[in-house]
Write a protein that holds these residues in place. Structure first.
Motif, mmCIF file in Angstrom:
data_model
loop_
_atom_site.group_PDB
_atom_site.id
_atom_site.type_symbol
_atom_site.label_atom_id
_atom_site.label_comp_id
_atom_site.label_asym_id
_atom_site.label_seq_id
_atom_site.Cartn_x
_atom_site.Cartn_y
_atom_site.Cartn_z
ATOM 1 N N GLU A 127 0.809 -1.214 0.000
ATOM 2 C CA GLU A 127 0.000 0.000 0.000
ATOM 3 C C GLU A 127 0.845 1.268 0.000
ATOM 4 O O GLU A 127 0.346 2.360 0.260
ATOM 5 C CB GLU A 127 -0.944 -0.002 1.207
ATOM 6 N N GLY A 128 2.125 1.127 -0.310
ATOM 7 C CA GLY A 128 3.000 2.291 -0.363
ATOM 8 C C GLY A 128 2.552 3.304 -1.396
ATOM 9 O O GLY A 128 1.978 2.957 -2.435
ATOM 10 N N ASP A 158 2.714 -10.907 -8.727
ATOM 11 C CA ASP A 158 1.716 -9.924 -9.160
ATOM 12 C C ASP A 158 1.656 -8.678 -8.296
ATOM 13 O O ASP A 158 0.832 -7.783 -8.563
ATOM 14 C CB ASP A 158 0.329 -10.579 -9.171
ATOM 15 N N ASN A 159 2.487 -8.603 -7.263
ATOM 16 C CA ASN A 159 2.457 -7.458 -6.353
ATOM 17 C C ASN A 159 1.050 -7.199 -5.837
ATOM 18 O O ASN A 159 0.567 -6.064 -5.827
ATOM 19 C CB ASN A 159 3.014 -6.205 -7.030
ATOM 20 N N GLN A 160 0.401 -8.276 -5.437
ATOM 21 C CA GLN A 160 -0.953 -8.166 -4.907
ATOM 22 C C GLN A 160 -1.216 -9.286 -3.916
ATOM 23 O O GLN A 160 -0.508 -10.289 -3.887
ATOM 24 C CB GLN A 160 -1.980 -8.232 -6.034
ATOM 25 N N PRO A 172 -0.080 0.053 -5.992
ATOM 26 C CA PRO A 172 -0.078 1.077 -7.039
ATOM 27 C C PRO A 172 1.303 1.219 -7.676
ATOM 28 O O PRO A 172 1.427 1.595 -8.840
ATOM 29 C CB PRO A 172 -0.490 2.354 -6.293
ATOM 30 N N GLU A 173 2.322 0.914 -6.886
ATOM 31 C CA GLU A 173 3.697 0.867 -7.389
ATOM 32 C C GLU A 173 4.418 -0.242 -6.631
ATOM 33 O O GLU A 173 4.425 -0.250 -5.398
ATOM 34 C CB GLU A 173 4.408 2.203 -7.173
ATOM 35 N N PRO A 174 5.016 -1.211 -7.325
ATOM 36 C CA PRO A 174 5.639 -2.343 -6.639
ATOM 37 C C PRO A 174 6.732 -1.896 -5.672
ATOM 38 O O PRO A 174 7.532 -1.004 -5.998
ATOM 39 C CB PRO A 174 6.236 -3.177 -7.781
#
Length: 304
Positions: A127-128, A158-160, A172-174
Protein backbone atom coordinates in the motif's frame (compact mmCIF):
# COMPACT_ATOMS: atom_id res chain seq x y z
CA UNK A 1 11.03 13.59 -2.22
CA UNK A 2 12.54 10.22 -3.08
CA UNK A 3 15.78 10.02 -5.01
CA UNK A 4 15.80 8.56 -8.52
CA UNK A 5 16.94 4.99 -9.07
CA UNK A 6 20.54 4.65 -10.29
CA UNK A 7 20.85 4.60 -14.08
CA UNK A 8 24.02 2.51 -14.32
CA UNK A 9 26.14 -0.01 -12.42
CA UNK A 10 28.67 2.70 -11.56
CA UNK A 11 25.86 4.87 -10.21
CA UNK A 12 24.70 1.92 -8.08
CA UNK A 13 28.21 1.50 -6.66
CA UNK A 14 28.30 5.22 -5.86
CA UNK A 15 24.83 5.08 -4.31
CA UNK A 16 25.90 2.32 -1.93
CA UNK A 17 29.25 3.94 -1.14
CA UNK A 18 27.42 7.16 -0.31
CA UNK A 19 25.67 5.22 2.46
CA UNK A 20 28.96 3.59 3.60
CA UNK A 21 28.34 0.20 1.99
CA UNK A 22 31.36 -1.13 0.12
CA UNK A 23 29.96 -3.44 -2.56
CA UNK A 24 31.79 -5.47 -5.16
CA UNK A 25 30.82 -4.97 -8.79
CA UNK A 26 28.91 -8.24 -9.10
CA UNK A 27 26.57 -7.26 -6.26
CA UNK A 28 26.15 -3.74 -7.65
CA UNK A 29 25.31 -5.25 -11.06
CA UNK A 30 22.55 -7.56 -9.81
CA UNK A 31 21.14 -4.81 -7.59
CA UNK A 32 21.06 -2.39 -10.53
CA UNK A 33 19.26 -5.01 -12.64
CA UNK A 34 16.75 -5.78 -9.87
CA UNK A 35 15.89 -2.07 -9.59
CA UNK A 36 15.79 -1.57 -13.36
CA UNK A 37 13.65 -4.65 -14.05
CA UNK A 38 11.42 -4.30 -10.99
CA UNK A 39 12.31 -7.79 -9.78
CA UNK A 40 12.82 -9.00 -6.18
CA UNK A 41 16.44 -9.61 -5.20
CA UNK A 42 17.20 -12.92 -3.48
CA UNK A 43 20.39 -12.73 -1.40
CA UNK A 44 21.90 -15.90 -0.01
CA UNK A 45 25.03 -16.32 2.11
CA UNK A 46 26.46 -16.97 5.54
CA UNK A 47 25.23 -14.98 8.50
CA UNK A 48 27.08 -11.71 9.02
CA UNK A 49 28.17 -11.00 5.44
CA UNK A 50 25.95 -7.91 5.06
CA UNK A 51 22.79 -9.18 3.33
CA UNK A 52 20.35 -7.39 5.64
CA UNK A 53 22.47 -4.24 5.54
CA UNK A 54 21.93 -3.96 1.79
CA UNK A 55 18.20 -3.35 2.27
CA UNK A 56 18.82 -0.82 5.05
CA UNK A 57 21.38 1.05 2.99
CA UNK A 58 19.17 1.02 -0.10
CA UNK A 59 16.24 2.50 1.81
CA UNK A 60 18.48 5.21 3.25
CA UNK A 61 20.19 6.00 -0.05
CA UNK A 62 16.90 6.22 -1.98
CA UNK A 63 15.05 7.99 0.87
CA UNK A 64 12.32 5.35 1.02
CA UNK A 65 10.64 3.70 4.00
CA UNK A 66 12.14 0.38 5.08
CA UNK A 67 9.55 -2.25 6.01
CA UNK A 68 11.11 -5.33 7.56
CA UNK A 69 9.50 -8.73 7.92
CA UNK A 70 11.72 -10.74 10.27
CA UNK A 71 11.00 -14.40 9.54
CA UNK A 72 10.87 -17.10 12.21
CA UNK A 73 9.67 -20.66 12.61
CA UNK A 74 5.87 -20.73 12.64
CA UNK A 75 5.42 -17.36 10.89
CA UNK A 76 1.93 -17.32 9.38
CA UNK A 77 -0.02 -15.13 6.97
CA UNK A 78 -1.77 -13.24 9.77
CA UNK A 79 1.56 -12.07 11.20
CA UNK A 80 3.01 -11.20 7.80
CA UNK A 81 0.02 -9.78 5.91
CA UNK A 82 -2.93 -8.69 8.04
CA UNK A 83 -5.31 -9.61 10.81
CA UNK A 84 -8.59 -8.22 12.05
CA UNK A 85 -8.83 -6.15 15.20
CA UNK A 86 -11.15 -8.58 16.95
CA UNK A 87 -11.38 -6.57 20.17
CA UNK A 88 -12.51 -3.44 18.30
CA UNK A 89 -14.93 -5.51 16.22
CA UNK A 90 -16.54 -6.96 19.35
CA UNK A 91 -16.95 -3.49 20.84
CA UNK A 92 -18.58 -2.29 17.61
CA UNK A 93 -20.98 -5.26 17.64
CA UNK A 94 -21.96 -4.57 21.25
CA UNK A 95 -22.58 -0.88 20.48
CA UNK A 96 -24.79 -1.78 17.52
CA UNK A 97 -26.73 -4.35 19.54
CA UNK A 98 -27.29 -1.81 22.33
CA UNK A 99 -28.63 0.72 19.83
CA UNK A 100 -30.87 -1.85 18.17
CA UNK A 101 -28.95 -1.71 14.87
CA UNK A 102 -28.66 -5.45 14.25
CA UNK A 103 -29.06 -5.70 10.47
CA UNK A 104 -26.72 -8.61 9.76
CA UNK A 105 -25.49 -7.64 6.30
CA UNK A 106 -24.84 -4.02 7.23
CA UNK A 107 -23.05 -5.06 10.41
CA UNK A 108 -20.86 -7.55 8.56
CA UNK A 109 -19.79 -5.07 5.89
CA UNK A 110 -19.04 -2.49 8.58
CA UNK A 111 -16.95 -4.62 10.94
CA UNK A 112 -14.98 -6.18 8.07
CA UNK A 113 -13.95 -2.85 6.66
CA UNK A 114 -10.50 -1.26 6.48
CA UNK A 115 -11.20 0.58 9.74
CA UNK A 116 -10.74 -2.71 11.60
CA UNK A 117 -7.85 -4.03 9.53
CA UNK A 118 -4.44 -4.33 11.18
CA UNK A 119 -1.83 -4.06 8.44
CA UNK A 120 1.27 -6.21 8.82
CA UNK A 121 4.56 -5.68 6.89
CA UNK A 122 3.63 -7.15 3.50
CA UNK A 123 0.31 -5.29 3.26
CA UNK A 124 2.03 -2.09 4.41
CA UNK A 125 4.58 -2.51 1.62
CA UNK A 126 1.93 -3.10 -1.05
CA UNK A 127 0.00 0.00 0.00
CA UNK A 128 3.00 2.29 -0.36
CA UNK A 129 2.36 5.63 -2.01
CA UNK A 130 3.17 5.97 -5.74
CA UNK A 131 6.55 7.60 -6.19
CA UNK A 132 7.71 6.47 -2.75
CA UNK A 133 7.22 2.71 -2.78
CA UNK A 134 9.05 1.25 0.22
CA UNK A 135 11.90 -1.23 0.45
CA UNK A 136 10.44 -4.51 1.73
CA UNK A 137 13.01 -6.67 3.52
CA UNK A 138 11.95 -10.30 3.98
CA UNK A 139 14.76 -11.34 6.29
CA UNK A 140 15.93 -14.94 6.86
CA UNK A 141 13.22 -16.59 4.78
CA UNK A 142 14.81 -19.99 5.41
CA UNK A 143 13.43 -19.89 8.97
CA UNK A 144 9.85 -20.25 7.67
CA UNK A 145 8.18 -23.28 6.08
CA UNK A 146 7.10 -24.16 2.53
CA UNK A 147 3.52 -23.04 3.17
CA UNK A 148 4.71 -19.50 3.78
CA UNK A 149 6.84 -19.62 0.62
CA UNK A 150 3.73 -20.61 -1.35
CA UNK A 151 1.88 -17.59 0.05
CA UNK A 152 4.68 -15.30 -1.14
CA UNK A 153 4.35 -16.43 -4.76
CA UNK A 154 1.30 -14.21 -5.42
CA UNK A 155 3.01 -11.27 -3.74
CA UNK A 156 6.23 -11.62 -5.75
CA UNK A 157 4.55 -12.44 -9.08
CA UNK A 158 1.72 -9.92 -9.16
CA UNK A 159 2.46 -7.46 -6.35
CA UNK A 160 -0.95 -8.17 -4.91
CA UNK A 161 -2.69 -10.11 -2.16
CA UNK A 162 -6.22 -11.32 -1.68
CA UNK A 163 -8.17 -10.61 1.51
CA UNK A 164 -11.39 -12.66 1.40
CA UNK A 165 -13.52 -9.99 3.09
CA UNK A 166 -12.16 -7.09 1.00
CA UNK A 167 -11.00 -8.61 -2.28
CA UNK A 168 -7.69 -8.18 -4.09
CA UNK A 169 -5.33 -5.39 -3.06
CA UNK A 170 -2.74 -4.52 -5.72
CA UNK A 171 0.25 -2.25 -5.18
CA UNK A 172 -0.08 1.08 -7.04
CA UNK A 173 3.70 0.87 -7.39
CA UNK A 174 5.64 -2.34 -6.64
CA UNK A 175 7.87 -2.17 -3.57
CA UNK A 176 11.59 -2.87 -3.84
CA UNK A 177 11.84 -6.40 -2.41
CA UNK A 178 15.01 -7.81 -0.82
CA UNK A 179 14.85 -11.42 0.40
CA UNK A 180 17.66 -12.89 2.49
CA UNK A 181 18.44 -16.43 3.58
CA UNK A 182 21.30 -18.00 5.53
CA UNK A 183 20.74 -21.29 3.67
CA UNK A 184 19.80 -23.35 6.70
CA UNK A 185 17.42 -25.04 4.25
CA UNK A 186 16.80 -24.85 0.52
CA UNK A 187 14.16 -22.43 -0.78
CA UNK A 188 11.81 -23.81 -3.44
CA UNK A 189 12.69 -23.11 -7.09
CA UNK A 190 9.26 -21.59 -7.75
CA UNK A 191 10.08 -18.69 -5.45
CA UNK A 192 13.66 -18.28 -6.66
CA UNK A 193 12.52 -18.06 -10.30
CA UNK A 194 10.59 -14.91 -9.45
CA UNK A 195 13.75 -13.22 -8.21
CA UNK A 196 17.22 -12.23 -9.32
CA UNK A 197 19.76 -14.24 -7.32
CA UNK A 198 23.09 -13.35 -5.76
CA UNK A 199 25.38 -15.21 -3.39
CA UNK A 200 26.90 -12.77 -0.89
CA UNK A 201 30.30 -14.14 0.08
CA UNK A 202 32.84 -13.07 2.66
CA UNK A 203 34.80 -10.12 1.24
CA UNK A 204 38.38 -10.34 0.09
CA UNK A 205 40.96 -8.68 2.33
CA UNK A 206 41.15 -5.39 0.42
CA UNK A 207 37.38 -4.89 0.45
CA UNK A 208 37.09 -5.88 4.09
CA UNK A 209 39.83 -3.39 4.95
CA UNK A 210 37.88 -0.69 3.10
CA UNK A 211 34.79 -1.64 5.13
CA UNK A 212 36.69 -1.41 8.42
CA UNK A 213 38.08 1.99 7.46
CA UNK A 214 34.51 3.25 6.95
CA UNK A 215 32.76 1.49 9.83
CA UNK A 216 35.54 1.70 12.45
CA UNK A 217 37.34 4.92 11.53
CA UNK A 218 38.99 5.25 14.95
CA UNK A 219 41.09 2.14 14.38
CA UNK A 220 44.50 3.12 13.03
CA UNK A 221 45.88 1.69 9.79
CA UNK A 222 48.24 -0.85 11.34
CA UNK A 223 45.56 -2.29 13.62
CA UNK A 224 43.02 -2.40 10.78
CA UNK A 225 45.36 -4.25 8.45
CA UNK A 226 46.39 -6.76 11.11
CA UNK A 227 42.92 -7.59 12.34
CA UNK A 228 41.55 -7.97 8.80
CA UNK A 229 44.41 -10.33 7.92
CA UNK A 230 43.79 -12.25 11.17
CA UNK A 231 40.09 -12.66 10.39
CA UNK A 232 40.84 -13.73 6.82
CA UNK A 233 43.04 -16.53 8.18
CA UNK A 234 40.34 -17.63 10.63
CA UNK A 235 37.89 -18.05 7.74
CA UNK A 236 40.30 -20.50 6.11
CA UNK A 237 40.14 -22.69 9.23
CA UNK A 238 37.53 -25.36 9.92
CA UNK A 239 35.64 -23.41 12.58
CA UNK A 240 32.06 -24.10 13.69
CA UNK A 241 31.15 -20.52 12.68
CA UNK A 242 33.55 -18.24 10.86
CA UNK A 243 33.40 -14.57 11.85
CA UNK A 244 31.35 -12.35 9.55
CA UNK A 245 32.01 -8.78 8.52
CA UNK A 246 29.84 -7.57 11.40
CA UNK A 247 32.16 -9.34 13.84
CA UNK A 248 35.23 -7.82 12.16
CA UNK A 249 33.78 -4.34 12.65
CA UNK A 250 32.83 -5.11 16.26
CA UNK A 251 36.35 -6.39 16.92
CA UNK A 252 37.94 -3.27 15.43
CA UNK A 253 35.74 -1.05 17.60
CA UNK A 254 36.38 -3.16 20.71
CA UNK A 255 40.16 -3.08 20.25
CA UNK A 256 39.99 0.68 19.72
CA UNK A 257 38.13 1.04 23.01
CA UNK A 258 41.03 -0.83 24.63
CA UNK A 259 43.45 1.73 23.11
CA UNK A 260 45.11 -0.94 20.97
CA UNK A 261 47.27 0.39 18.15
CA UNK A 262 48.23 -3.07 16.89
CA UNK A 263 47.30 -6.67 17.62
CA UNK A 264 49.08 -8.38 20.48
CA UNK A 265 48.52 -11.86 21.97
CA UNK A 266 46.91 -10.54 25.15
CA UNK A 267 44.35 -8.40 23.32
CA UNK A 268 43.53 -11.29 21.00
CA UNK A 269 43.01 -13.71 23.88
CA UNK A 270 40.90 -11.26 25.87
CA UNK A 271 38.59 -10.29 23.00
CA UNK A 272 37.99 -13.55 21.11
CA UNK A 273 34.43 -13.49 22.42
CA UNK A 274 33.78 -10.41 20.28
CA UNK A 275 34.95 -12.23 17.16
CA UNK A 276 33.81 -15.82 17.75
CA UNK A 277 30.44 -16.95 19.11
CA UNK A 278 31.05 -20.61 19.99
CA UNK A 279 33.13 -21.82 22.91
CA UNK A 280 34.72 -24.67 20.94
CA UNK A 281 36.07 -22.15 18.41
CA UNK A 282 37.33 -19.85 21.18
CA UNK A 283 39.11 -22.72 22.95
CA UNK A 284 40.77 -23.76 19.72
CA UNK A 285 42.19 -20.26 19.25
CA UNK A 286 43.40 -19.79 22.81
CA UNK A 287 47.11 -19.72 23.57
CA UNK A 288 49.63 -20.97 21.06
CA UNK A 289 47.25 -21.18 18.10
CA UNK A 290 46.34 -17.49 18.11
CA UNK A 291 50.00 -16.51 18.61
CA UNK A 292 50.95 -18.64 15.62
CA UNK A 293 48.31 -16.97 13.44
CA UNK A 294 49.38 -13.51 14.64
CA UNK A 295 53.02 -14.27 13.79
CA UNK A 296 51.99 -15.42 10.31
CA UNK A 297 49.91 -12.27 9.81
CA UNK A 298 52.79 -9.99 10.76
CA UNK A 299 55.24 -11.91 8.57
CA UNK A 300 52.91 -11.68 5.57
CA UNK A 301 52.19 -7.99 6.08
CA UNK A 302 55.86 -7.10 6.51
CA UNK A 303 56.75 -8.88 3.26
CA UNK A 304 53.91 -7.34 1.24
Amino acid sequence: MTKPLPDSIDATVSLLEGADYVADRSLATVLFLALKMGRPLFLEGEAGVGKTEIAKVLAEALDRPLIRLQCYEGLDVASALYEWNYAAQMIEIRIREASGDTARDAMRSEIFSEDFLIRRPILQALEGAPGRAPVLLIDELDRTDEAFEAFLLEVLSDNQVTIPELGTIKAPEPPIVIITTNRTREIHDALKRRCLYHWVDYPQADRELAIVRRKAPRANEELSRELVAFVQRLRAMDLFKSPGVAETIDWANALTELDAVALDPNHVADTLGVLLKYQDDIQRLQGAESRKILDEVRRDLSSS
